[in-house]
Design a protein around this motif. Structure first.
Motif, PDB file in Angstrom:
ATOM      1  N   SER A 196       0.842  -1.193   0.000  1.00  0.00           N
ATOM      2  CA  SER A 196       0.000   0.000   0.000  1.00  0.00           C
ATOM      3  C   SER A 196       0.882   1.251   0.000  1.00  0.00           C
ATOM      4  O   SER A 196       2.072   1.197   0.335  1.00  0.00           O
ATOM      5  CB  SER A 196      -0.899   0.015   1.242  1.00  0.00           C
ATOM      6  OG  SER A 196      -0.109   0.151   2.411  1.00  0.00           O
ATOM      7  N   LYS A 197       0.298   2.385  -0.355  1.00  0.00           N
ATOM      8  CA  LYS A 197       1.053   3.630  -0.418  1.00  0.00           C
ATOM      9  C   LYS A 197       1.683   3.968   0.926  1.00  0.00           C
ATOM     10  O   LYS A 197       2.866   4.342   0.992  1.00  0.00           O
ATOM     11  CB  LYS A 197       0.127   4.774  -0.866  1.00  0.00           C
ATOM     12  CG  LYS A 197       0.816   6.123  -0.959  1.00  0.00           C
ATOM     13  CD  LYS A 197      -0.151   7.190  -1.457  1.00  0.00           C
ATOM     14  CE  LYS A 197       0.526   8.550  -1.526  1.00  0.00           C
ATOM     15  NZ  LYS A 197      -0.395   9.607  -2.040  1.00  0.00           N
ATOM     16  N   GLN A 198       0.918   3.804   2.005  1.00  0.00           N
ATOM     17  CA  GLN A 198       1.452   4.130   3.327  1.00  0.00           C
ATOM     18  C   GLN A 198       2.579   3.188   3.713  1.00  0.00           C
ATOM     19  O   GLN A 198       3.604   3.603   4.254  1.00  0.00           O
ATOM     20  CB  GLN A 198       0.353   4.058   4.388  1.00  0.00           C
ATOM     21  CG  GLN A 198       0.877   4.350   5.794  1.00  0.00           C
ATOM     22  CD  GLN A 198      -0.230   4.450   6.829  1.00  0.00           C
ATOM     23  OE1 GLN A 198      -1.364   4.742   6.493  1.00  0.00           O
ATOM     24  NE2 GLN A 198       0.098   4.200   8.078  1.00  0.00           N
ATOM     25  N   ARG A 199       2.403   1.894   3.401  1.00  0.00           N
ATOM     26  CA  ARG A 199       3.428   0.923   3.762  1.00  0.00           C
ATOM     27  C   ARG A 199       4.705   1.167   2.954  1.00  0.00           C
ATOM     28  O   ARG A 199       5.808   1.006   3.461  1.00  0.00           O
ATOM     29  CB  ARG A 199       2.901  -0.495   3.530  1.00  0.00           C
ATOM     30  CG  ARG A 199       3.806  -1.580   4.119  1.00  0.00           C
ATOM     31  CD  ARG A 199       3.968  -1.401   5.608  1.00  0.00           C
ATOM     32  NE  ARG A 199       4.600  -2.559   6.209  1.00  0.00           N
ATOM     33  CZ  ARG A 199       5.351  -2.514   7.289  1.00  0.00           C
ATOM     34  NH1 ARG A 199       5.558  -1.362   7.884  1.00  0.00           N
ATOM     35  NH2 ARG A 199       5.884  -3.617   7.788  1.00  0.00           N
ATOM     36  N   ALA A 205      11.239   4.877   4.593  1.00  0.00           N
ATOM     37  CA  ALA A 205      11.819   5.555   5.749  1.00  0.00           C
ATOM     38  C   ALA A 205      12.801   4.660   6.499  1.00  0.00           C
ATOM     39  O   ALA A 205      13.759   5.138   7.107  1.00  0.00           O
ATOM     40  CB  ALA A 205      10.706   6.016   6.694  1.00  0.00           C
ATOM     41  N   ALA A 206      12.581   3.330   6.445  1.00  0.00           N
ATOM     42  CA  ALA A 206      13.426   2.388   7.177  1.00  0.00           C
ATOM     43  C   ALA A 206      14.700   2.024   6.421  1.00  0.00           C
ATOM     44  O   ALA A 206      15.656   1.540   7.022  1.00  0.00           O
ATOM     45  CB  ALA A 206      12.633   1.115   7.478  1.00  0.00           C
ATOM     46  N   LEU A 207      14.735   2.247   5.120  1.00  0.00           N
ATOM     47  CA  LEU A 207      15.897   1.883   4.310  1.00  0.00           C
ATOM     48  C   LEU A 207      16.986   2.946   4.402  1.00  0.00           C
ATOM     49  O   LEU A 207      16.692   4.141   4.544  1.00  0.00           O
ATOM     50  CB  LEU A 207      15.479   1.726   2.848  1.00  0.00           C
ATOM     51  CG  LEU A 207      14.629   0.501   2.505  1.00  0.00           C
ATOM     52  CD1 LEU A 207      13.976   0.688   1.142  1.00  0.00           C
ATOM     53  CD2 LEU A 207      15.463  -0.767   2.529  1.00  0.00           C
ATOM     54  N   ASP A 208      18.242   2.518   4.310  1.00  0.00           N
ATOM     55  CA  ASP A 208      19.308   3.511   4.234  1.00  0.00           C
ATOM     56  C   ASP A 208      19.313   4.126   2.836  1.00  0.00           C
ATOM     57  O   ASP A 208      18.694   3.609   1.902  1.00  0.00           O
ATOM     58  CB  ASP A 208      20.670   2.906   4.592  1.00  0.00           C
ATOM     59  CG  ASP A 208      21.116   1.813   3.626  1.00  0.00           C
ATOM     60  OD1 ASP A 208      21.153   2.067   2.414  1.00  0.00           O
ATOM     61  OD2 ASP A 208      21.438   0.700   4.094  1.00  0.00           O
ATOM     62  N   GLN A 224       8.327   5.853  -8.052  1.00  0.00           N
ATOM     63  CA  GLN A 224       9.491   6.689  -7.759  1.00  0.00           C
ATOM     64  C   GLN A 224       9.061   8.080  -7.310  1.00  0.00           C
ATOM     65  O   GLN A 224       9.538   8.600  -6.292  1.00  0.00           O
ATOM     66  CB  GLN A 224      10.374   6.812  -9.006  1.00  0.00           C
ATOM     67  CG  GLN A 224      11.084   5.542  -9.425  1.00  0.00           C
ATOM     68  CD  GLN A 224      11.940   5.779 -10.667  1.00  0.00           C
ATOM     69  OE1 GLN A 224      11.718   6.725 -11.426  1.00  0.00           O
ATOM     70  NE2 GLN A 224      12.908   4.919 -10.884  1.00  0.00           N
ATOM     71  N   VAL A 225       8.170   8.685  -8.085  1.00  0.00           N
ATOM     72  CA  VAL A 225       7.712  10.045  -7.778  1.00  0.00           C
ATOM     73  C   VAL A 225       6.983  10.073  -6.444  1.00  0.00           C
ATOM     74  O   VAL A 225       7.179  10.985  -5.627  1.00  0.00           O
ATOM     75  CB  VAL A 225       6.807  10.573  -8.910  1.00  0.00           C
ATOM     76  CG1 VAL A 225       6.173  11.904  -8.524  1.00  0.00           C
ATOM     77  CG2 VAL A 225       7.604  10.719 -10.200  1.00  0.00           C
ATOM     78  N   GLY A 229       8.419  12.014  -3.246  1.00  0.00           N
ATOM     79  CA  GLY A 229       7.577  13.094  -2.742  1.00  0.00           C
ATOM     80  C   GLY A 229       7.241  12.954  -1.271  1.00  0.00           C
ATOM     81  O   GLY A 229       6.915  13.942  -0.607  1.00  0.00           O
ATOM     82  N   GLY A 230       7.316  11.727  -0.745  1.00  0.00           N
ATOM     83  CA  GLY A 230       7.029  11.497   0.661  1.00  0.00           C
ATOM     84  C   GLY A 230       8.205  11.740   1.586  1.00  0.00           C
ATOM     85  O   GLY A 230       8.060  11.709   2.810  1.00  0.00           O
ATOM     86  N   LEU A 231       9.387  11.961   1.012  1.00  0.00           N
ATOM     87  CA  LEU A 231      10.582  12.219   1.817  1.00  0.00           C
ATOM     88  C   LEU A 231      10.737  13.714   2.061  1.00  0.00           C
ATOM     89  O   LEU A 231      10.277  14.536   1.269  1.00  0.00           O
ATOM     90  CB  LEU A 231      11.829  11.701   1.099  1.00  0.00           C
ATOM     91  CG  LEU A 231      11.834  10.221   0.675  1.00  0.00           C
ATOM     92  CD1 LEU A 231      13.102   9.926  -0.120  1.00  0.00           C
ATOM     93  CD2 LEU A 231      11.731   9.307   1.880  1.00  0.00           C
ATOM     94  N   ASP A 232      11.396  14.075   3.163  1.00  0.00           N
ATOM     95  CA  ASP A 232      11.697  15.488   3.333  1.00  0.00           C
ATOM     96  C   ASP A 232      12.689  15.899   2.254  1.00  0.00           C
ATOM     97  O   ASP A 232      13.446  15.073   1.722  1.00  0.00           O
ATOM     98  CB  ASP A 232      12.219  15.783   4.739  1.00  0.00           C
ATOM     99  CG  ASP A 232      13.582  15.156   5.009  1.00  0.00           C
ATOM    100  OD1 ASP A 232      14.579  15.633   4.446  1.00  0.00           O
ATOM    101  OD2 ASP A 232      13.649  14.181   5.779  1.00  0.00           O
ATOM    102  N   THR A 233      12.715  17.155   1.926  1.00  0.00           N
ATOM    103  CA  THR A 233      13.466  17.633   0.769  1.00  0.00           C
ATOM    104  C   THR A 233      14.951  17.316   0.872  1.00  0.00           C
ATOM    105  O   THR A 233      15.589  16.935  -0.114  1.00  0.00           O
ATOM    106  CB  THR A 233      13.268  19.150   0.591  1.00  0.00           C
ATOM    107  OG1 THR A 233      11.870  19.432   0.554  1.00  0.00           O
ATOM    108  CG2 THR A 233      13.902  19.634  -0.700  1.00  0.00           C
ATOM    109  N   GLY A 234      15.509  17.449   2.072  1.00  0.00           N
ATOM    110  CA  GLY A 234      16.931  17.170   2.250  1.00  0.00           C
ATOM    111  C   GLY A 234      17.278  15.728   1.955  1.00  0.00           C
ATOM    112  O   GLY A 234      18.267  15.439   1.261  1.00  0.00           O
TER     113      GLY A 234
END
Length: 424
Positions: A196-199, A205-208, A224-225, A229-234
């Motif tokens: 799912s999108k949330q998963r 978030a858990a991957l390096d 990919q997009v 898009g779900g990550l913080d910009t940095g």
């Protein structure tokens, strides 16, 4: 009355699945359950089984005849269509393990995380009956006795547990990644695509950064997009730096111009520069297909030095197949391109010889505006896995590898369909 059979789901991961004749069908990768407002116990509806070529298919529990002695036996009738999770289905290993829950049993109340769940067979039906929890908070004891040890585990009835159906942003993804640790990056990407999108966001978030970059390169553009898009910009900028330049440029091309520039500004200038160049080329030209980071050496480098470079584990096999020899500077765009050396030739020459003395000058470099069809013909005609790309002044810009070409000549949705089976 037949005896009750209890199986802990985490122990099923990786178990071999056989048909009635003992022939292997595949391996268990997950268990599918369905929650219901009318049932206190989630119903186990089937297994996700990995079969040939890493395809994941669904095997209903009605087709499972035995789960014991470290193996699963089926009726042998397996639908080979790729598994697609439905909205009312939950994957135990992918979604329930490490989920935070509340437990309120007759003996005590505590907060915990799910370590495993047990499923039981009664008659022909399987259901989840027990939850193996690890406590995340101490339970005060009476008098002067010490509190319980943090992290104590306990097996409780499913009816005493709340929170299994609640999606949580804090839900861990470590167990999911642990269960699929043996998969290649492309196959793990296929697993993540099916979540799912949330998963998917939780797993990202858990991957390096390096592993996530590798996985993004194998996912469809929409995924990919979405993930970027779900990550913080940095962090998104860091991920782009870790990706192969051609893949990072392809991903940036899917974003708005404003978003592209925002991310490029956050990247190190020497990492952003090649991406800016790649974005200026049409995607179906040699310039748009090439990577700017192949193996580049000067003509005076020795064969021993060249072999040490191509031996690096992180180097893509296609890029390790040859070395591009140029005049300084050796970062793209380089000085004048001189020729290439195939790894087989390196293995036949004395280690102290220079790469400049064994150049293959018969492979004509491509201009950056060469169309995809021309590049494809070049690779096919000379049985190459990589071709050089140069600018009008003969400076080396990058290399197009055969996998870059395949990405563009296969149907656009090939990543989504690569595990599908064609039925005659």
């Amino acid at each position: 009355m037949s005896p009750t059979i209890r199986v802990f789901v985490a122990r099923l991961a990786g178990l071999s699945v056989f048909d009635p004749l003992g022939d292997p069908v595949g391996r268990v990768r997950d268990v599918v359950v369905a929650f219901s407002s009318t049932r206190s116990r989630p119903r186990v509806i089937g297994l996700v089984v990995e079969v040939a070529q890493r395809r994941r298919v669904f095997v209903p529990m009605t087709r499972v005849t035995s789960v014991d002695a470290g193996q699963v036996i089926t009726t042998g009738l397996v639908n080979m269509r790729r598994f697609e999770q439905r909205t009312n289905e939950t994957l135990v290993l992918a979604e329930l393990l490490e989920r935070p829950v509340s437990v309120q049993s007759p003996d005590e109340t505590f907060q915990g995380t799910v370590e495993d769940v047990a499923m039981e067979q009664r008659g022909k039906d399987w259901s989840i009956t027990k939850v193996f929890c690890r406590k995340t908070s101490s339970t005060p004891a009476r008098g002067l006795r010490l509190t319980r040890r943090r992290g104590e585990t306990i097996l409780v009835a499913i009816e005493d547990v709340t929170g299994l159906q609640t999606q949580s942003a804090d839900q861990g993804a470590a167990k999911l990644l642990e269960n699929y640790d043996d998969l290649r990056v492309a196959d793990l990407a296929a697993i993540i695509h099916d979540l799912s999108k949330q998963r998917r966001a939780e797993v990202a978030a858990a991957l390096d950064d390096d592993k996530l970059a590798d996985i993004l390169e194998e996912l469809p553009e929409d995924d990919q997009v979405e993930i970027l898009g779900g990550l913080d910009t940095g962090r998104a900028a860091d991920i782009l730096e870790a990706m192969q330049p051609d893949d990072a440029a392809d991903l940036l091309a899917e974003l708005s111009t404003e978003r592209q520039e925002q991310l490029l500004q956050l990247m190190e200038p020497d990492e952003a520069a090649p991406l800016r160049r790649l974005l200026t080329y049409d995607e179906k030209t040699a310039g748009g297909l090439m990577t700017t980071e192949p193996v580049i050496l000067g003509p005076e480098a020795t064969i021993a030095e060249a072999l040490a470079v191509v031996r690096r584990e992180e180097l893509h096999p296609a890029l390790a197949s040859c070395i591009f020899v140029c005049r300084p500077p050796l970062e793209t765009p380089t000085g004048r391109y001189l020729g290439l050396v195939h790894i087989q030739r390196l293995l036949r020459e004395p280690p102290h010889s220079s790469v400049g003395s064994v150049l293959d000058k018969g492979i004509e470099p491509m201009p950056a505006d060469a169309p995809l069809e021309r590049v494809t013909r070049m690779l096919a005609t000379y049985n190459l896995v990589a071709v050089p790309v140069v600018d009008p002044d003969g400076r080396f810009l990058g290399a197009v590898t055969v996998d870059d070409v395949l990405d563009h000549i296969l149907p656009e949705d090939w990543r989504e369909d690569r595990h599908e089976v064609t039925h005659g």
